[in-house]
Write a protein that holds these residues in place. Sequence first.
Motif, PDB file in Angstrom:
ATOM      1  N   UNK A   6      10.798   6.431   2.571  1.00  0.00           N
ATOM      2  CA  UNK A   6       9.123   6.452   2.238  1.00  0.00           C
ATOM      3  C   UNK A   6       8.847   7.655   2.600  1.00  0.00           C
ATOM      4  N   UNK A   7       9.233   8.885   1.829  1.00  0.00           N
ATOM      5  CA  UNK A   7       8.861  10.099   2.086  1.00  0.00           C
ATOM      6  C   UNK A   7       7.475  10.686   1.897  1.00  0.00           C
ATOM      7  N   UNK A   8       6.903   9.706   1.119  1.00  0.00           N
ATOM      8  CA  UNK A   8       5.197  10.149   1.021  1.00  0.00           C
ATOM      9  C   UNK A   8       4.229   9.956   2.227  1.00  0.00           C
ATOM     10  N   UNK A   9       5.052   9.518   3.205  1.00  0.00           N
ATOM     11  CA  UNK A   9       4.265   9.749   4.431  1.00  0.00           C
ATOM     12  C   UNK A   9       4.563  10.939   5.260  1.00  0.00           C
ATOM     13  N   UNK A  10       3.444  11.632   5.869  1.00  0.00           N
ATOM     14  CA  UNK A  10       3.499  12.931   6.523  1.00  0.00           C
ATOM     15  C   UNK A  10       3.870  12.891   8.179  1.00  0.00           C
ATOM     16  N   UNK A  11       3.228  11.794   8.573  1.00  0.00           N
ATOM     17  CA  UNK A  11       3.449  11.525  10.242  1.00  0.00           C
ATOM     18  C   UNK A  11       3.646  10.244  10.252  1.00  0.00           C
ATOM     19  N   UNK A  45       3.546 -11.711 -12.536  1.00  0.00           N
ATOM     20  CA  UNK A  45       4.126 -11.127 -11.376  1.00  0.00           C
ATOM     21  C   UNK A  45       3.098 -10.614 -10.334  1.00  0.00           C
ATOM     22  N   UNK A  46       3.376 -11.154  -8.892  1.00  0.00           N
ATOM     23  CA  UNK A  46       2.118 -11.091  -7.989  1.00  0.00           C
ATOM     24  C   UNK A  46       2.118  -9.655  -7.607  1.00  0.00           C
ATOM     25  N   UNK A  47       1.050  -8.918  -7.607  1.00  0.00           N
ATOM     26  CA  UNK A  47       1.047  -7.519  -7.023  1.00  0.00           C
ATOM     27  C   UNK A  47       0.068  -7.441  -5.888  1.00  0.00           C
ATOM     28  N   UNK A  48       0.550  -6.608  -4.806  1.00  0.00           N
ATOM     29  CA  UNK A  48      -0.178  -6.391  -3.647  1.00  0.00           C
ATOM     30  C   UNK A  48      -0.531  -4.870  -3.629  1.00  0.00           C
ATOM     31  N   UNK A  49      -1.712  -4.678  -2.861  1.00  0.00           N
ATOM     32  CA  UNK A  49      -2.071  -3.275  -3.106  1.00  0.00           C
ATOM     33  C   UNK A  49      -2.413  -2.658  -1.423  1.00  0.00           C
ATOM     34  N   UNK A  50      -2.229  -1.371  -1.550  1.00  0.00           N
ATOM     35  CA  UNK A  50      -2.605  -0.668  -0.143  1.00  0.00           C
ATOM     36  C   UNK A  50      -2.089  -1.213   1.000  1.00  0.00           C
ATOM     37  N   UNK A  51      -2.754  -1.711   1.892  1.00  0.00           N
ATOM     38  CA  UNK A  51      -1.910  -2.010   3.104  1.00  0.00           C
ATOM     39  C   UNK A  51      -1.106  -2.870   3.312  1.00  0.00           C
ATOM     40  N   UNK A  79       0.886  -3.744   0.403  1.00  0.00           N
ATOM     41  CA  UNK A  79       2.043  -3.017  -0.107  1.00  0.00           C
ATOM     42  C   UNK A  79       2.982  -2.396   0.603  1.00  0.00           C
ATOM     43  N   UNK A  80       2.275  -1.344   1.644  1.00  0.00           N
ATOM     44  CA  UNK A  80       2.908  -0.637   2.445  1.00  0.00           C
ATOM     45  C   UNK A  80       3.509  -1.482   3.572  1.00  0.00           C
ATOM     46  N   UNK A  81       2.737  -2.621   3.945  1.00  0.00           N
ATOM     47  CA  UNK A  81       3.258  -3.646   5.284  1.00  0.00           C
ATOM     48  C   UNK A  81       4.606  -4.331   4.665  1.00  0.00           C
ATOM     49  N   UNK A  82       4.547  -4.611   2.974  1.00  0.00           N
ATOM     50  CA  UNK A  82       5.557  -5.340   2.265  1.00  0.00           C
ATOM     51  C   UNK A  82       7.003  -4.370   2.519  1.00  0.00           C
ATOM     52  N   UNK A  83       6.555  -2.896   2.160  1.00  0.00           N
ATOM     53  CA  UNK A  83       7.505  -1.920   1.841  1.00  0.00           C
ATOM     54  C   UNK A  83       8.249  -2.051   3.191  1.00  0.00           C
TER      55      UNK A  83
END
Length: 128
Positions: A86-91, A25-31, A33-37
């Motif tokens: 996506x509640x883990x983002x504060x602002x 399975x392909x896995x994307x990370x960080x920026x 991954x967030x962009x995909x979500x």
Amino acid sequence: MATSLTKEEIKFAEHMLSINEFNRPKVVYNHEAISTLLMYLALLDPTTFQTRPGMGLGLNTIWKWHFDKDVNACASEYKRQIETYLPWFQEVEVYMKLIDRELRIFIFLDSEQFQLVLNLQTKTLSSL
């Protein structure tokens, strides 16, 4: 490249439905991954998941006829969706602008900036 990241450098990971060159399975990370979500949340139609009936903006179905009139309402609904699901983002700040048959979506999450572009003619969403 994702394979060169250390555990300390990985903040977010998203497993894709596609596979890599090793049939894993392909896995994307960080920026990425967030962009995909963010793209998933924008394209998802509400009521798709019975356990979360309000989740999803429905960008290609619900909002496709209202961009010229309700860009600000769409932006505020997308902001609410991000804050809720996506509640883990504060602002969270979301701005949308209609430019030459493209809907440009500017998303500011904590200290990162994301830009999505919806081509209204081809109905495709891409991340810049």
